[in-house]
Design a protein around this motif. Structure first.
Motif, PDB file in Angstrom:
ATOM      1  N   LEU A  66      39.548  25.996  27.070  1.00  0.00           N
ATOM      2  CA  LEU A  66      38.478  26.689  27.786  1.00  0.00           C
ATOM      3  C   LEU A  66      38.873  26.966  29.237  1.00  0.00           C
ATOM      4  O   LEU A  66      38.537  28.018  29.792  1.00  0.00           O
ATOM      5  CB  LEU A  66      37.179  25.885  27.727  1.00  0.00           C
ATOM      6  N   LEU A  67      39.584  26.025  29.854  1.00  0.00           N
ATOM      7  CA  LEU A  67      40.088  26.278  31.208  1.00  0.00           C
ATOM      8  C   LEU A  67      40.974  27.522  31.201  1.00  0.00           C
ATOM      9  O   LEU A  67      40.860  28.403  32.050  1.00  0.00           O
ATOM     10  CB  LEU A  67      40.893  25.082  31.731  1.00  0.00           C
ATOM     11  N   TYR A  68      41.857  27.566  30.199  1.00  0.00           N
ATOM     12  CA  TYR A  68      42.736  28.733  30.074  1.00  0.00           C
ATOM     13  C   TYR A  68      41.915  29.998  29.844  1.00  0.00           C
ATOM     14  O   TYR A  68      42.239  31.062  30.372  1.00  0.00           O
ATOM     15  CB  TYR A  68      43.703  28.543  28.904  1.00  0.00           C
ATOM     16  N   LEU A  69      40.858  29.875  29.040  1.00  0.00           N
ATOM     17  CA  LEU A  69      40.040  31.055  28.736  1.00  0.00           C
ATOM     18  C   LEU A  69      39.492  31.654  30.020  1.00  0.00           C
ATOM     19  O   LEU A  69      39.550  32.871  30.236  1.00  0.00           O
ATOM     20  CB  LEU A  69      38.897  30.664  27.787  1.00  0.00           C
ATOM     21  N   VAL A  70      38.982  30.783  30.895  1.00  0.00           N
ATOM     22  CA  VAL A  70      38.446  31.271  32.166  1.00  0.00           C
ATOM     23  C   VAL A  70      39.564  31.917  32.982  1.00  0.00           C
ATOM     24  O   VAL A  70      39.432  33.042  33.492  1.00  0.00           O
ATOM     25  CB  VAL A  70      37.796  30.111  32.946  1.00  0.00           C
ATOM     26  N   ALA A 113      50.570  17.012  20.651  1.00  0.00           N
ATOM     27  CA  ALA A 113      51.411  15.825  20.768  1.00  0.00           C
ATOM     28  C   ALA A 113      51.447  15.284  22.199  1.00  0.00           C
ATOM     29  O   ALA A 113      51.495  14.077  22.408  1.00  0.00           O
ATOM     30  CB  ALA A 113      52.828  16.146  20.286  1.00  0.00           C
ATOM     31  N   PHE A 114      51.432  16.194  23.182  1.00  0.00           N
ATOM     32  CA  PHE A 114      51.556  15.746  24.576  1.00  0.00           C
ATOM     33  C   PHE A 114      50.392  16.286  25.408  1.00  0.00           C
ATOM     34  O   PHE A 114      50.522  17.306  26.084  1.00  0.00           O
ATOM     35  CB  PHE A 114      52.886  16.215  25.170  1.00  0.00           C
ATOM     36  N   PRO A 115      49.260  15.582  25.369  1.00  0.00           N
ATOM     37  CA  PRO A 115      48.072  16.092  26.071  1.00  0.00           C
ATOM     38  C   PRO A 115      48.285  16.238  27.585  1.00  0.00           C
ATOM     39  O   PRO A 115      47.790  17.182  28.189  1.00  0.00           O
ATOM     40  CB  PRO A 115      47.009  15.040  25.776  1.00  0.00           C
ATOM     41  N   ARG A 116      49.043  15.313  28.174  1.00  0.00           N
ATOM     42  CA  ARG A 116      49.233  15.412  29.625  1.00  0.00           C
ATOM     43  C   ARG A 116      50.068  16.619  29.987  1.00  0.00           C
ATOM     44  O   ARG A 116      49.818  17.308  30.973  1.00  0.00           O
ATOM     45  CB  ARG A 116      49.898  14.136  30.157  1.00  0.00           C
ATOM     46  N   ILE A 117      51.085  16.898  29.159  1.00  0.00           N
ATOM     47  CA  ILE A 117      51.913  18.078  29.408  1.00  0.00           C
ATOM     48  C   ILE A 117      51.069  19.337  29.219  1.00  0.00           C
ATOM     49  O   ILE A 117      51.226  20.327  29.932  1.00  0.00           O
ATOM     50  CB  ILE A 117      53.140  18.069  28.479  1.00  0.00           C
ATOM     51  N   ASN A 118      50.133  19.264  28.293  1.00  0.00           N
ATOM     52  CA  ASN A 118      49.242  20.396  28.068  1.00  0.00           C
ATOM     53  C   ASN A 118      48.423  20.689  29.317  1.00  0.00           C
ATOM     54  O   ASN A 118      48.338  21.830  29.767  1.00  0.00           O
ATOM     55  CB  ASN A 118      48.327  20.078  26.880  1.00  0.00           C
ATOM     56  N   LEU A 119      47.858  19.623  29.898  1.00  0.00           N
ATOM     57  CA  LEU A 119      47.092  19.816  31.128  1.00  0.00           C
ATOM     58  C   LEU A 119      48.010  20.318  32.244  1.00  0.00           C
ATOM     59  O   LEU A 119      47.661  21.233  32.991  1.00  0.00           O
ATOM     60  CB  LEU A 119      46.411  18.505  31.548  1.00  0.00           C
ATOM     61  N   ALA A 120      49.194  19.723  32.330  1.00  0.00           N
ATOM     62  CA  ALA A 120      50.139  20.145  33.372  1.00  0.00           C
ATOM     63  C   ALA A 120      50.469  21.623  33.207  1.00  0.00           C
ATOM     64  O   ALA A 120      50.562  22.353  34.197  1.00  0.00           O
ATOM     65  CB  ALA A 120      51.412  19.305  33.294  1.00  0.00           C
ATOM     66  N   SER A 121      50.612  22.074  31.966  1.00  0.00           N
ATOM     67  CA  SER A 121      50.961  23.477  31.759  1.00  0.00           C
ATOM     68  C   SER A 121      49.882  24.378  32.351  1.00  0.00           C
ATOM     69  O   SER A 121      50.177  25.424  32.907  1.00  0.00           O
ATOM     70  CB  SER A 121      51.157  23.777  30.273  1.00  0.00           C
ATOM     71  N   PHE A 122      48.633  23.928  32.241  1.00  0.00           N
ATOM     72  CA  PHE A 122      47.555  24.740  32.813  1.00  0.00           C
ATOM     73  C   PHE A 122      47.708  24.835  34.328  1.00  0.00           C
ATOM     74  O   PHE A 122      47.618  25.915  34.914  1.00  0.00           O
ATOM     75  CB  PHE A 122      46.184  24.165  32.449  1.00  0.00           C
ATOM     76  N   TYR A 123      47.984  23.706  34.961  1.00  0.00           N
ATOM     77  CA  TYR A 123      48.079  23.743  36.424  1.00  0.00           C
ATOM     78  C   TYR A 123      49.323  24.485  36.887  1.00  0.00           C
ATOM     79  O   TYR A 123      49.305  25.143  37.933  1.00  0.00           O
ATOM     80  CB  TYR A 123      47.966  22.341  37.017  1.00  0.00           C
ATOM     81  N   VAL A 124      50.394  24.383  36.127  1.00  0.00           N
ATOM     82  CA  VAL A 124      51.591  25.164  36.461  1.00  0.00           C
ATOM     83  C   VAL A 124      51.242  26.655  36.403  1.00  0.00           C
ATOM     84  O   VAL A 124      51.617  27.436  37.287  1.00  0.00           O
ATOM     85  CB  VAL A 124      52.737  24.810  35.496  1.00  0.00           C
ATOM     86  N   TYR A 125      50.485  27.017  35.380  1.00  0.00           N
ATOM     87  CA  TYR A 125      50.032  28.404  35.251  1.00  0.00           C
ATOM     88  C   TYR A 125      49.176  28.801  36.453  1.00  0.00           C
ATOM     89  O   TYR A 125      49.349  29.883  37.018  1.00  0.00           O
ATOM     90  CB  TYR A 125      49.243  28.542  33.941  1.00  0.00           C
ATOM     91  N   VAL A 126      48.283  27.905  36.856  1.00  0.00           N
ATOM     92  CA  VAL A 126      47.408  28.214  37.988  1.00  0.00           C
ATOM     93  C   VAL A 126      48.229  28.392  39.264  1.00  0.00           C
ATOM     94  O   VAL A 126      48.008  29.339  40.035  1.00  0.00           O
ATOM     95  CB  VAL A 126      46.342  27.109  38.171  1.00  0.00           C
ATOM     96  N   VAL A 127      49.205  27.496  39.479  1.00  0.00           N
ATOM     97  CA  VAL A 127      50.051  27.624  40.669  1.00  0.00           C
ATOM     98  C   VAL A 127      50.765  28.969  40.655  1.00  0.00           C
ATOM     99  O   VAL A 127      50.808  29.694  41.660  1.00  0.00           O
ATOM    100  CB  VAL A 127      51.072  26.463  40.730  1.00  0.00           C
ATOM    101  N   ALA A 128      51.319  29.331  39.491  1.00  0.00           N
ATOM    102  CA  ALA A 128      51.996  30.622  39.377  1.00  0.00           C
ATOM    103  C   ALA A 128      51.026  31.755  39.674  1.00  0.00           C
ATOM    104  O   ALA A 128      51.364  32.699  40.402  1.00  0.00           O
ATOM    105  CB  ALA A 128      52.581  30.782  37.971  1.00  0.00           C
ATOM    106  N   GLY A 129      49.825  31.634  39.153  1.00  0.00           N
ATOM    107  CA  GLY A 129      48.824  32.677  39.376  1.00  0.00           C
ATOM    108  C   GLY A 129      48.470  32.803  40.848  1.00  0.00           C
ATOM    109  O   GLY A 129      48.374  33.911  41.383  1.00  0.00           O
ATOM    110  N   ILE A 130      48.308  31.653  41.513  1.00  0.00           N
ATOM    111  CA  ILE A 130      47.969  31.691  42.937  1.00  0.00           C
ATOM    112  C   ILE A 130      49.107  32.343  43.724  1.00  0.00           C
ATOM    113  O   ILE A 130      48.866  33.176  44.602  1.00  0.00           O
ATOM    114  CB  ILE A 130      47.670  30.269  43.453  1.00  0.00           C
TER     115      ILE A 130
END
Lengths: 541, 218
Positions: free
Chosen positions: A34-38, A110-127
Motif C-alpha cells: 500500500l505504501l508503494y501504491l501511494v 522471505a525478507f520483510p526488512r529488505i522489502n521495507l528497505a526497498s521502499f525507502y530506497v525507492y523513495v530516496v531515488a524519487g526524492i
C-alpha cells in the motif's frame, strides 16, 4: 470459503495497528504494497502531468507554448518518471508485493526488512529525481545517449542518473525477495507446476531484474563519472565509444521492457481464468512462454542500434532474435483467447481491462515485429511510429494489466467492493482515450513525423489534435479510479473473502487478510485454476 | 507447519517455519545477490574488454604505470583474508566462538591493510598526474589511450574498494555480535553468507589484478 464473510471486528492487516509509525515502519508485505501504491500513484500523476504538457504543446504545429529546450526536458522527465518510477515498480512492487505471498501460501516475503528497505530506497531515488526536476530537470531523453548526455548537456544528468541508479537497487531488492519466496516459501503441496501464472510471471520478471538491472547501474555510474568529471569513457573526442554506451544501456533497457510487460501478462492470465471460470488453456505453455520471454529478452538489445553504426551482420542476428520473441508472446495471446472459448465469460471491470490488454498488446507486439526488420526500422526509426508502438505495449499493455489487477484484487486489498458502474465507465474511457491518443501516432509516424520535436509541419496537425483529444479522455479515465477507489476504502460495500468466485489461495483467506495472511496454514491439493473440480461459487461483485 | 518439531530458536523469524527454511532462504538470497553483483562488475569488464581491444598499446603503457609490487602484495593480503574468513565460517559452524572472533578480527585487519595499500597506490597516481578528470597529464603520443586505461583502472579498483569498505563495515557488525556469542552451530549462516560476499569481492580482485597489472607486461 464464501461463508467467510469479513467481520469488521475481526483482526486484519489494516486494523491490526494504527498510527503513522505502524505504517512507515511496517514489515508486512501488504502494508508495504500500500505504501508503494501511494508512491507510484504520485509518480504516475507527475509523469502524466508532463505527458499532458507535451500533448498541449503539440496541439498546434508551431512551437508556441514552450521553447525547444523546455520541451526536451518535458519528454525526458515524462519518460524517466514513467519508466523508472511507475512502470517498473507498479505491478511487482504494488500488486506482486501484496499478492505473491498470498498466492504461494506464505506468511510474508522471505525478507520483510529488505522489502521495507526497498521502499525507502525507492523513495530516496524519487526524492532525488524530484530534486533534479526542481533544479531544471534533464533534457537528454530517458535514454541518456552519449556523448550529448556526458559531455554537452548542462542539465541535471548526474542527479537523474543517480536517481535511476538508486531506484535500480530498489527493484533488485524486490526481485531477490520474490525469487527466494517462490523457491523456499511455497505452501505444502504447491509444486512448481501448480503455481498460479501470476507467480510464474513475477518469478521470470525477477530473474530479469536481478540480471539486467545491475548492468544499468554500472552504466549509469560510468555516465555520472563522464558527466561530472569528463573522463571521456563514452566521449569519441577522447577516444571513448558512444556505441558502447548504447550496448550497455540497452542490455538493461530492452529486458526492462519485459520487466514492465511480463507481470502484466501474469495479471491477464489470472483475470482470463477467473472471468471465464476455466483453467488457462495450455498452462504449461504459458509458463514456458514467460521463461522464454525472460531468456530471449536478453538477446535482442541490438535492435535498438540498427542505425547506430552496428555491423549489418550483428543487425541481422539481432533482427532474427527479436522476431523470435513474437513466438512466446503469441503463445500467450492465443492461449488466453482459447481460454475464453466456451468459458463462462462475464464482463466485470477487471475482465474489460484484460480484453483491452489482449487487443492492444497484440497491436503493440505486431508493430514490434515490423520494427525488428532492419529495412522498415531504418525508415520509421525515431518517428512517432516507434512512440505509438511502445505506448501500445507500455500503456495499452502494462497499465491496462495494472488497472485490471488493481480492480481484481482491490476487494482483497481494501476489504471493500469498488463501484462497478464507475469502474466500467473508466475502463471504457481508458480504452477509447488510449486508442484515440496513440493510433493516430502510427499513421503520423509512418508519414514521417519525427519524435522529440516541439514543432512539426502543419499537414500533421489533424493527427496531433486527435492525439491530444484522446489524451484528455485518457486522463479522465485515469482520474476516475483514483477517486472511486479512494472513496470505496471508506464507503464501499464490504467485500466477502471471494467476491469473484475465483480459485487461488488468495481468495481462501479473509478480505482483508489477517496480518500473517492465513488463519490456518494452507495446504494445496489441486493444480491452479481447477474450476472444473469445484462447485460454482457466486460472483458477488 | 507451525508445529515444527525443533525447539524455537530465538533467531527464528516469525514468517519461517524452521531454522532450516530460514537458512536455505537466506543462502539463496545471498547467491541471488552475488549473481547481480557479477552482472554489475560485468559492465565494467565489458568496457575494459572493448577498450583493451581498441587500444592495446595504450593499455600496455598504462599498465606499466601501476606498481606491480604493491598490487602483488595486496593480492596476497586478500587471499590471506579469504583464508581467515573461511576459518571464521568453519569456527562458526563448529561452535568455536573464540576462534570465530579472532578470525573475524584477522579478516578485518587484512582488509584494512588492503585498503591502506590502495590508499598509497592512489596517492602515487595523484602525485604522478595520472587521475583522469582530476589532473591527468601525459606527453606520450598515446596519452588519450593511457587516460582511458587509467579511467577504467580507477573505476574498476574504486568499485572494488567500495565493496571492501562495505565488507569492512559489515565485519564490524559481525565482530560485535560474535564477541557477544550470538553465533552458534544452529545459527551460523550469517557468517557463512558474509563469507560468500567476502570471497566474491576477493575473486573480483583475482580478475582485476592480472587484467590491470600483469597483462602485456614484459
Amino acid at each position: 470459503m464464501s461463508t467467510l464473510i469479513t467481520d469488521s471486528s475481526r483482526s486484519n492487516y489494516l486494523n491490526a495497528a494504527y498510527g503513522i509509525k505502524s505504517w512507515l515502519l511496517t514489515k508486512d508485505h501488504k502494508r508495504i504494497a500500500l505504501l508503494y501504491l501511494v508512491a507510484v500513484s504520485i509518480f504516475f500523476s507527475v509523469g502524466g502531468l508532463f505527458a499532458a504538457l507535451i500533448r498541449l504543446e503539440l496541439l498546434t504545429p508551431e512551437g508556441d507554448m514552450v521553447q525547444p529546450d523546455i520541451y526536451n526536458r518535458l519528454f525526458t522527465m515524462h519518460g524517466v518518471i514513467m519508466i523508472f518510477f511507475f512502470l517498473i515498480p507498479a505491478i511487482p512492487a504494488v500488486l506482486g508485493n501484496f499478492i505473491l505471498p498470498l498466492m504461494v501460501g506464505a506468511k510474508d516475503l522471505a525478507f520483510p526488512r529488505i522489502n521495507l528497505a526497498s521502499f525507502y530506497v525507492y523513495v530516496v531515488a524519487g526524492i532525488l529525481g524530484v530534486w533534479a526536476l526542481i533544479n531544471g530537470g534533464v533534457d537528454t531523453g530517458w535514454t541518456f545517449y552519449t556523448p550529448y548526455s556526458s559531455m554537452y548537456s548542462n542539465t541535471q544528468v548526474t542527479l537523474v542518473a543517480m536517481a535511476g541508479f538508486i531506484a535500480g537497487f530498489s527493484s533488485i531488492m524486490t526481485a531477490v525477495n520474490f525469487i527466494v519466496t517462490v523457491h523456499r516459501m511455497r505452501a505444502p503441496g504447491l509444486t512448481w507446476f501448480r503455481m498460479p501464472l501470476m507467480v510464474w510471471a513475477l518469478y521470470a520478471t525477477s530473474i530479469i531484474i536481478m540480471l539486467a538491472t545491475p548492468v544499468l547501474a554500472i552504466t549509469l555510474v560510468m555516465l555520472m563519472l563522464d558527466h561530472s568529471l569528463h573522463i571521456g569513457i563514452f566521449d569519441p573526442a577522447q577516444g571513448g565509444d558512444p556505441v558502447l554506451f548504447q550496448h550497455l544501456f540497452w542490455f538493461y533497457s530492452h529486458p526492462a521492457v519485459y520487466i514492465m510487460i511480463l507481470p502484466a501478462m501474469g495479471v491477464i492470465s489470472e483475470l482470463v481464468a477467473a472471468f471465464s471460470r476455466k483453467k488457462v488453456f495450455g498452462y504449461t505453455f504459458v509458463v514456458y512462454s514467460s521463461l522464454s520471454i525472460a531468456f530471449l529478452g536478453f538477446l535482442v538489445w541490438g535492435h535498438h542500434l540498427f542505425v547506430s553504426g552496428q555491423s549489418v551482420y550483428a543487425g541481422a542476428v539481432f533482427s532474427i532474435l527479436s522476431m523470435l520473441v513474437a513466438i512466446p508472446s503469441a503463445v500467450k495471446v492465443f492461449n488466453w483467447t482459447a481460454t475464453l472459448f466456451q468459458g463462462s465469460v462475464s464482463y466485470q471491470t477487471p475482465m474489460l481491462y484484460a480484453l483491452g490488454f489482449i487487443g492492444l498488446f497484440t497491436i503493440g507486439g505486431l508493430t514490434g515485429v515490423f520494427l525488428a526488420t532492419m529495412g522498415l526500422d531504418t525508415h520509421v526509426h525515431d518517428t512517432y511510429f516507434v512512440v505509438a508502438h511502445f505506448h501500445y505495449v507500455m500503456v495499452g499493455g502494462t497499465i491496462m494489466g495494472y488497472l485490471g489487477g488493481l480492480h481484481y484484487w482491490w476487494p482483497k486489498i481494501s476489504g471493500k467492493l469498488y463501484p462497478e458502474f464507475w469502474a466500467k465507465i473508466s475502463a471504457l474511457l481508458v480504452f477509447v482515450g488510449f486508442n484515440l491518443t496513440f493510433f493516430p501516432q502510427f499513421i503520423v509516424g509512418y508519414l514521417g513525423m519525427p519524435r522529440r520535436y516541439h514543432a512539426y509541419p502543419p499537414e500533421f496537425q489533424v493527427f496531433n489534435v486527435l492525439s491530444t483529444a484522446g489524451a484528455s479522455v485518457l486522463g479522465l479515465g485515469y482520474l476516475l479510479p483514483i477517486i472511486y477507489l479512494t472513496w470505496s476504502m471508506r464507503y464501499g460495500k464490504k467485500a466477502p473473502a471471494n467476491p469473484w468466485g475465483a480459485v487461488g489461495l488468495e481468495w481462501e483467506t479473509a478480505s482483508p487478510p489477517p496480518t500473517f495472511n492465513f488463519d490456518d496454514d494452507p495446504v494445496v491439493e489441486h493444480e491452479a485454476y481447477d474450476y472444473h473440480h469445484r462447485p460454482e461459487e457466486p460472483r458477488v461483485a | 507447519m507451525s508445529a515444527s518439531a525443533e525447539a524455537h530458536s530465538p533467531e527464528l523469524q516469525h514468517h519461517f517455519d524452521s531454522m532450516e527454511q530460514q537458512r536455505s532462504a537466506s543462502t539463496l538470497g545471498m547467491w541471488a545477490f552475488v549473481a547481480q553483483e557479477l552482472m554489475f562488475f560485468g559492465g565494467l569488464f565489458t568496457a575494459y574488454l572493448v577498450y583493451r581491444y581498441l587500444y592495446p598499446i595504450g593499455f600496455e603503457l598504462g599498465s606499466a604505470q601501476l606498481d606491480i609490487k604493491l598490487g602483488g602484495f595486496n593480492t596476497a593480503v586478500l587471499l590471506a583474508s579469504s583464508f581467515t574468513m573461511a576459518m571464521a565460517v568453519w569456527a562458526a559452524q563448529t561452535g568455536k566462538k573464540k576462534v570465530l572472533l579472532w578470525m573475524l578480527i584477522a579478516t578485518l585487519a587484512l582488509g584494512a591493510v588492503f585498503l591502506g595499500v590502495k590508499y598509497v597506490e592512489y596517492s602515487a597516481k595523484i602525485e604522478h598526474h595520472l587521475v583522469p578528470g582530476y589532473n591527468f597529464e601525459s606527453d606520450s603520443p598515446y596519452a588519450g589511450q593511457i587516460k582511458m586505461f587509467m579511467a577504467l583502472y580507477f573505476a574498476m579498483t574504486g568499485m572494488h574498494a567500495l565493496h571492501m569498505v562495505v565488507g569492512f563495515g559489515l565485519l564490524l557488525f559481525y565482530i560485535y555480535h560474535a564477541a557477544k556469542g550470538r553465533y552458534t552451530p544452529e545459527y551460523s549462516h550469517p557468517i557463512e553468507l558474509f563469507g560468500l560476499y567476502w570471497h566474491f569481492v576477493d575473486i573480483v580482485w583475482i580478475f582485476l589484478f592480472p587484467l590491470l597489472y600483469l597483462l602485456g607486461r614484459a
